[in-house]
Write an enzyme that holds these catalytic residues in place. Sequence first.
Site, PDB file in Angstrom:
ATOM      1  N   ASP A  13       0.810  -1.220   0.000  1.00 34.13           N
ATOM      2  CA  ASP A  13       0.000   0.000   0.000  1.00 34.13           C
ATOM      3  C   ASP A  13       0.839   1.263   0.000  1.00 34.13           C
ATOM      4  O   ASP A  13       0.327   2.350  -0.225  1.00 34.13           O
ATOM      5  CB  ASP A  13      -0.861   0.028   1.273  1.00 34.13           C
ATOM      6  CG  ASP A  13      -2.080  -0.849   1.142  1.00 34.13           C
ATOM      7  OD1 ASP A  13      -2.477  -1.147   0.014  1.00 34.13           O
ATOM      8  OD2 ASP A  13      -2.626  -1.240   2.197  1.00 34.13           O
TER       9      ASP A  13
HETATM   10  C1  BGC Z   1       0.507   1.161   6.351  1.00 30.88           C
HETATM   11  C2  BGC Z   1       0.181  -0.073   5.540  1.00 30.88           C
HETATM   12  C3  BGC Z   1      -1.294  -0.179   5.375  1.00 30.88           C
HETATM   13  C4  BGC Z   1      -1.858   1.120   4.831  1.00 30.88           C
HETATM   14  C5  BGC Z   1      -3.347   1.101   4.634  1.00 30.88           C
HETATM   15  C6  BGC Z   1      -0.147   2.379   5.774  1.00 30.88           C
HETATM   16  O1  BGC Z   1       0.093   3.480   6.594  1.00 30.88           O
HETATM   17  O2  BGC Z   1       1.906   1.323   6.409  1.00 30.88           O
HETATM   18  O3  BGC Z   1       0.725  -1.219   6.152  1.00 30.88           O
HETATM   19  O4  BGC Z   1      -1.583  -1.220   4.498  1.00 30.88           O
HETATM   20  O5  BGC Z   1      -1.520   2.185   5.672  1.00 30.88           O
HETATM   21  O6  BGC Z   1      -4.053   1.108   5.778  1.00 30.88           O
HETATM   22  C1  NOJ Z   2      -1.366  -3.778   5.571  1.00 25.64           C
HETATM   23  C2  NOJ Z   2      -2.578  -3.899   4.723  1.00 25.64           C
HETATM   24  O1  NOJ Z   2      -3.661  -4.343   5.509  1.00 25.64           O
HETATM   25  C3  NOJ Z   2      -2.362  -4.837   3.584  1.00 25.64           C
HETATM   26  O2  NOJ Z   2      -3.495  -4.846   2.755  1.00 25.64           O
HETATM   27  C4  NOJ Z   2      -1.138  -4.441   2.808  1.00 25.64           C
HETATM   28  O3  NOJ Z   2      -0.971  -5.345   1.776  1.00 25.64           O
HETATM   29  C5  NOJ Z   2       0.073  -4.373   3.692  1.00 25.64           C
HETATM   30  N1  NOJ Z   2      -0.184  -3.519   4.800  1.00 25.64           N
HETATM   31  C6  NOJ Z   2       1.323  -3.882   2.979  1.00 25.64           C
HETATM   32  O4  NOJ Z   2       1.269  -2.534   2.723  1.00 25.64           O
END
Ligand code: BGC
Ligand code: NOJ
Length: 814
Positions: free
Chosen positions: A487
């Site tokens: 993400d």
């Molecule tokens: C986090 C990710 C997460 C994303 C969406 C980001 O701040 O680092 O791990 O998937 O937010 O919630």
């Molecule tokens: C947490 C999110 O819930 C997941 O969807 C995502 O793939 C990982 N972070 C990596 O960013």
Amino acid sequence: MKYGYFDDRNREYVITQPDTPLPWINYLGCQAYFGIISNTAGGYSFYRDACLRRLTRYRYNNAPMDFGGRYVYLRDDESREFWSPSWQPTRHALEDYSCRHGMGYTVIGSTRSGIEAHTRYFVPLDENLEIWQLTVTNRRATRAQISAFASIEFCLWDAQDDATNFQRNLNIGEVEVEDGVIYHKTEYRERRNHFAYFACSEPGAGFDTQREAFLGPYRGWDSPAAVEAGQLTSSIAHGWSPIGAHQVKLDLAPGETRQIVFVLGYHENPIAQKFDPPNSQTINKALVKPVIAKYLDPAEADAAFERLRQYWAGLLDIFQVNTPDIHTNRMVNIWNAYQCMATFNISRSASFYESGIGRGLGFRDSNQDLLGFVHMVPARARERILDLAATQLATGGAYHQYQPLTKRGNNHIGGGFNDDPHWLIIGVSAYLKETGDWSILDEPVPFDNEHGTEKPLYEHLQRSFRYTLERLGPHGLPLIGRADWNDCLNLNCLSDTPGQSFQTTTNKEGKVAESVFIAGLFVYAGRELADIASHRRLNAEAAEYLAEVAKMEKVILQHGWDGEWFLRAYDDFGAKIGSKECEEGRIFIESNGFCVLAGIGLKNGKAAKAMAATHKYLSTKHGIVLQQPAYSRYYLNLGEISSYPPGYKENAGIFCHVNPWVMIGETRLGHGDQAHDYYSRINPSAREEVSELHRCEPYVYAQMIAGKDAPTFGEAKNSWLTGTAAWNYYAIVQWILGVRATLDGLEIAPVIPKSWPGFTATRTFRGVAYNITIERKGEGNSIALIMDGVPIEGNIVPPPSNGRKTVSIKGILT
Ligand code: BGC
Ligand code: NOJ
């Protein structure tokens, strides 16, 4: 250093010291009513949705940490001393403190001044309530006069509004108290038909429902004035902060034990029967009273607890294994499976790190969670798949998340993550492999929940696949969209404004930035879809998918290969990410793990090279980091990934979710030792000895362990709600132990360490119990299977003839 120990026989982790480095939590409830509970009774409860239907308050990120909970106080009415048997909130010194976190329940207790007290908290199956069974024993040689108090603070339902909209909320709180039961009914007079209640089995010596009356002005939960005084005040909340507090007086002979049951619950009345009398504003309690009465009876509470135990034993028994490694056994047999249930239920919404406000159920997340959950309650997996698919858009794209209460896509969380659609194929395929229930593909499912747009689920999968084909970039690789699985790889966001969320800020419709990871995912999901199609005898269609997959594989090997490993992406300027040409972020785990998992490069040596490079550049003693070198500064063209300090989260943290992709990749190369070694590095049980460093719970996976660039290398964060649960379970069970569900039946193809003499396992699959014994006779991974004494061809166990329900399988590895 350890803060407790595993009690595997009882399927519990026993914490023996209350001041764990962080709250070590557990989940109560596994259907609709849920709670989180820490080892010192902190936490809160909600009905279905931690954001929209929160029952009790919790104060996140507070100092002291972990505040708000299911608090019990004891007061010696002679010495006037009071304390909390769960340590928090008063934090008095205790003897024999223990917290037993088990499967859907937690027991916290201790002894102080000769008074022993334990509270067992759990949610009975099929009910929207939780039971607290408080047992108090007088261990003194003399009689004891004890007041027991139980307290919670109600949340005014919408957790976000409750924490912010005080000009309104401090006026609307309302309760009723009837027959000693406290009913919380804020907003019941208008648009809500639900209320909460807090009841006590014993005749009360007092109650309070107004927070300030209970605590006293300027006091906290650590020293409630009414507890100190030894008498609750019968306060009725009018606005401000409604609470529920009960007092019971106990006169205990030496050695005497008494049990008090408290029930905290949620109830919905039919709209036409909200009030009693009908034209009043008084809650109609006729429907809820029998439920309350039932569970206040200790015998009923015990019976409900026993049912919960049986339920969990039944779920876990579906797969049990006995290997030479205790950490593997314990995680697979107990905790990893248990964590998979939590991630299935709660997705990423409510934990000590997820506030319950920010996130609903993720499309990508929940589909992946099915990999670890589907064998336990396939009927619920089926329902989840249909809910998820109903939030898919007609384009094949997806809302990134939906709210569990409304089951509607949640637009303000963001969308346009171009990997999302493929996870639906993978989730559905996992369901088909487990159940053989092909009827799901014919279920009519709408797009974007719009009535009239229903198409068979199968068409949703077709659109998922096409979504990528319609969004290819300059090299023929998939366009990344807002981001892919990572993400934080925001290649089209180019944000230089402080405070903007990378997940939701304007994202340009990029036509250049491409993801090698999505390409690998496309190959993997495409093969699964082709398999599904050919099982439905849609051979031409299956061939088309395979042709597209072959094309993509070629593109990956041509434009996604960097010489020693797989590239990660191309940015919006067409520059490489995850390449030896980069100054930082030269090699990434995701594209390497997933491409090899998908079988790309297995024949031409590239998969082996990619795994070797992953080992050389990314593996550490605490697990495999996400990329190297870590980004030392913020890169406009990369986004959130470079916003984290080096070694944390997506910037070179050990992102546990993706480690199993590499484990599976290693098994595809036949490397059982390497695969299991990676597994052991992040296995929480194997890390129990370094709990002071790891800091999170030793019984569940955390999303991230700080990487080698971080000053706190080895420190975990964000435990419980992570795709790590499902993927690690899937990697160890289906790829390392190799007991794998396929469309054609159960496959047995272990790739285990050379030093293991074998293992035994029991697996219930499509109604048949398989007793599996694997014996190692050579160092390789070739297996010969013998079913009930008769050798069988290949690795897939055929369905037993004559309707046999128990089958023994012997596998000889050479
Ligand atoms: C986090 C990710 C997460 C994303 C969406 C980001 O701040 O680092 O791990 O998937 O937010 O919630
Ligand atoms: C947490 C999110 O819930 C997941 O969807 C995502 O793939 C990982 N972070 C990596 O960013």
